[in-house]
Design an enzyme around this catalytic site. Structure first.
Site, PDB file in Angstrom:
ATOM      1  N   LEU A  47      -5.765  13.527   7.273  1.00 25.63           N
ATOM      2  CA  LEU A  47      -4.507  12.911   6.890  1.00 25.63           C
ATOM      3  C   LEU A  47      -4.586  12.458   5.434  1.00 25.63           C
ATOM      4  O   LEU A  47      -5.608  11.936   4.990  1.00 25.63           O
ATOM      5  CB  LEU A  47      -4.201  11.717   7.794  1.00 25.63           C
ATOM      6  CG  LEU A  47      -3.740  12.067   9.213  1.00 25.63           C
ATOM      7  CD1 LEU A  47      -3.770  10.834  10.107  1.00 25.63           C
ATOM      8  CD2 LEU A  47      -2.341  12.664   9.200  1.00 25.63           C
ATOM      9  N   ASP A  99       1.448   3.545   3.171  1.00 24.59           N
ATOM     10  CA  ASP A  99       0.413   4.418   2.611  1.00 24.59           C
ATOM     11  C   ASP A  99       1.040   5.764   2.230  1.00 24.59           C
ATOM     12  O   ASP A  99       0.439   6.827   2.393  1.00 24.59           O
ATOM     13  CB  ASP A  99      -0.733   4.621   3.608  1.00 24.59           C
ATOM     14  CG  ASP A  99      -1.982   5.221   2.967  1.00 24.59           C
ATOM     15  OD1 ASP A  99      -2.035   5.319   1.724  1.00 24.59           O
ATOM     16  OD2 ASP A  99      -2.904   5.618   3.716  1.00 24.59           O
ATOM     17  N   ARG A 136     -20.958  -1.057  21.919  1.00 24.09           N
ATOM     18  CA  ARG A 136     -22.010  -1.931  21.390  1.00 24.09           C
ATOM     19  C   ARG A 136     -21.843  -2.216  19.902  1.00 24.09           C
ATOM     20  O   ARG A 136     -22.678  -2.919  19.322  1.00 24.09           O
ATOM     21  CB  ARG A 136     -23.383  -1.298  21.651  1.00 24.09           C
ATOM     22  CG  ARG A 136     -23.749  -1.250  23.134  1.00 24.09           C
ATOM     23  CD  ARG A 136     -25.141  -0.699  23.370  1.00 24.09           C
ATOM     24  NE  ARG A 136     -25.249   0.699  22.948  1.00 24.09           N
ATOM     25  CZ  ARG A 136     -24.892   1.729  23.707  1.00 24.09           C
ATOM     26  NH1 ARG A 136     -24.385   1.512  24.915  1.00 24.09           N
ATOM     27  NH2 ARG A 136     -25.025   2.954  23.260  1.00 24.09           N
ATOM     28  N   ASP A 157       3.687   4.790  11.571  1.00 28.10           N
ATOM     29  CA  ASP A 157       4.408   6.065  11.656  1.00 28.10           C
ATOM     30  C   ASP A 157       4.174   6.787  12.975  1.00 28.10           C
ATOM     31  O   ASP A 157       4.797   7.821  13.240  1.00 28.10           O
ATOM     32  CB  ASP A 157       4.047   6.975  10.480  1.00 28.10           C
ATOM     33  CG  ASP A 157       2.571   7.358  10.419  1.00 28.10           C
ATOM     34  OD1 ASP A 157       1.783   6.828  11.242  1.00 28.10           O
ATOM     35  OD2 ASP A 157       2.204   8.166   9.545  1.00 28.10           O
ATOM     36  N   HIS A 161       0.843  -1.200   0.000  1.00 28.96           N
ATOM     37  CA  HIS A 161       0.000   0.000   0.000  1.00 28.96           C
ATOM     38  C   HIS A 161       0.877   1.248   0.000  1.00 28.96           C
ATOM     39  O   HIS A 161       1.265   1.747   1.046  1.00 28.96           O
ATOM     40  CB  HIS A 161      -0.926  -0.013   1.220  1.00 28.96           C
ATOM     41  CG  HIS A 161      -2.002   1.022   1.182  1.00 28.96           C
ATOM     42  ND1 HIS A 161      -3.169   0.921   1.906  1.00 28.96           N
ATOM     43  CD2 HIS A 161      -2.099   2.208   0.526  1.00 28.96           C
ATOM     44  CE1 HIS A 161      -3.929   1.972   1.690  1.00 28.96           C
ATOM     45  NE2 HIS A 161      -3.280   2.785   0.860  1.00 28.96           N
ATOM     46  N   HIS A 184     -12.254   2.437   4.099  1.00 33.65           N
ATOM     47  CA  HIS A 184     -13.101   3.601   3.827  1.00 33.65           C
ATOM     48  C   HIS A 184     -14.562   3.153   3.881  1.00 33.65           C
ATOM     49  O   HIS A 184     -15.335   3.344   2.942  1.00 33.65           O
ATOM     50  CB  HIS A 184     -12.745   4.232   2.477  1.00 33.65           C
ATOM     51  CG  HIS A 184     -11.369   4.818   2.449  1.00 33.65           C
ATOM     52  ND1 HIS A 184     -11.099   6.084   2.927  1.00 33.65           N
ATOM     53  CD2 HIS A 184     -10.197   4.305   2.047  1.00 33.65           C
ATOM     54  CE1 HIS A 184      -9.802   6.332   2.797  1.00 33.65           C
ATOM     55  NE2 HIS A 184      -9.234   5.253   2.282  1.00 33.65           N
TER      56      HIS A 184
END
Length: 384
Positions: A306, A272, A225, A246, A62, A194
């Site tokens: 980010l 990433d 929950r 990181d 990634h 996502h």
């Protein structure tokens, strides 16, 4: 003529050879303890400092880019330069990663990666991150280009990519069973990311996702929950999870929690990383057409989200040990072995006779001294 490194500790990925030797050309020819070493007159001996170690070449499944390059640039020459820079971080196998964009821009990126892969042995797959995600959980993925999972479209993209798409980040709640089954039957790993899907729907077998994208980030969270996708990742034994080590995307304490729950065999360290990696702080960069500024080691959009990382992999290797208390052997699992096993990269990931001579030479402080790709050495320059 074979090359030889001897009197060194070798972390093979399947064990540790103390005071060992490694004889190699483009592949590993012999590995063992020094007491079993037999001199061959034509060996090219490589001298190493005291306390140095050898570990398998790192695998990042990634990474969007770095050093001024992004996968979405669809630039073959730029991609090859990017790979060369990644070697100086200890990487030997990489999945260039796309971002949510127009269908045409994604196609161009896939075609360029496939073209580069014909002559670049580092490129072992493609990670398609988006556009099949939840727009409400987009993070730094441009929400205007998010679309529902489309199996026919994916099949076309896989053709454009020469079959290199091995990992797809998608939102299960936006997907149907036909999309998941189609990718699964093609041998593609489905990764929940996502996404705002419920843990209970994930855990009742309503998904074929076997991987979780950047654990903790832009996904339904652990709550009293509702354990969410994060809970699905850390509580389901068979699921592989990505961790951005990181210390910015995830606190060290939460990385340690994942390590304690998952064990080293189910975590894959990723960067990433994005275009701004390797550039100076406060310089303006971009991700998916969005302005990005790097400050204090974090890449963020103007809205504060980010935007990937500027993490170098050798630092991630050290961080995963620092954050979790993992041994070097366990760090090797999380940075090489697990990725190779999950994605069927049978010629890399561990140091065994007949496998490609992809490995790193580190000093006693675990700084990268030299990276070997198919037996070809490249000296490290900067790992800060």
């Amino acid at each position: 003529m074979a090359k030889l490194i001897k009197n060194i500790d070798i972390y093979t990925g399947v064990g540790v050879v103390k005071n060992g030797f490694l004889r190699f050309s483009n592949k590993i020819e012999e590995i063992g303890e020094a007491k079993a070493f037999v001199t061959k007159g034509d060996d090219q001996v490589i001298t190493v400092p005291k306390g140095a170690i050898i570990v398998p070449g790192f695998i990042d499944v990634h990474t969007h880019g770095g050093y001024g390059f992004d996968t979405m640039d669809a630039d073959v020459d730029g991609l090859n330069r990017f790979m060369e820079n990644l070697r100086r971080e200890g990487l030997t196998s990489v999945f260039p990663t796309t971002i949510t964009q127009t269908k045409d821009n994604i196609k161009k990126a896939l075609v360029s990666v496939a073209e580069a892969a014909k002559n670049n042995s580092m490129i072992r797959g493609i990670h398609l991150e988006g556009p099949f995600i939840n727009a409400d959980m987009n993070g730094a993925q441009p929400a205007e280009y998010v679309i529902r999972p489309d199996l026919a479209l994916f099949k076309n993209w896989q053709k454009d990519a020469d079959g290199l798409i091995k990992l797809v980040t998608y939102a299960p709640e936006k997907s149907g069973s036909a999309f998941e089954a189609g990718l699964h039957n093609m041998g593609v790993v489905l990764s929940a990311g996502h996404t705002n899907q419920s843990y209970f729907k994930m855990n009742k077998g309503q998904t074929l996702a076997s991987h979780v994208t950047h654990l903790y980030n832009r996904q339904s969270q652990l709550e009293g929950r509702e354990p969410g996708v994060t809970g699905y990742g850390v509580l389901t034994p068979s699921i592989k999870v990505e961790v951005i080590a990181d210390g910015v995307h995830v606190s060290p304490e939460m990385i340690k929690l994942a390590y304690q729950l998952k064990g080293a065999k189910n975590i894959e360290v990723i960067t990433d990383s994005m275009r701004a990696k390797g550039q100076k702080e406060n310089e303006v960069s971009e991700l998916g057409g969005q302005k990005v500024i790097v400050k204090n080691g974090a890449a963020r959009l103007e809205n504060g989200h980010l935007a990937g990382s500027v993490l170098k992999y050798i630092l991630a290797f050290r961080n995963i040990q620092k954050f979790t208390g993992a041994s070097i052997e366990e760090a090797v699992l999380m940075t090489s072995v697990n990725q190779a096993r999950e994605f069927g990269l049978n010629d890399v990931g561990s140091l065994e006779v007949g496998k490609r001579a992809n490995f790193n030479l580190l000093n006693s402080d675990q700084d990268l001294l030299e990276n070997f790709l198919d037996g070809d050495g490249l000296k490290a320059v900067d790992q800060k």
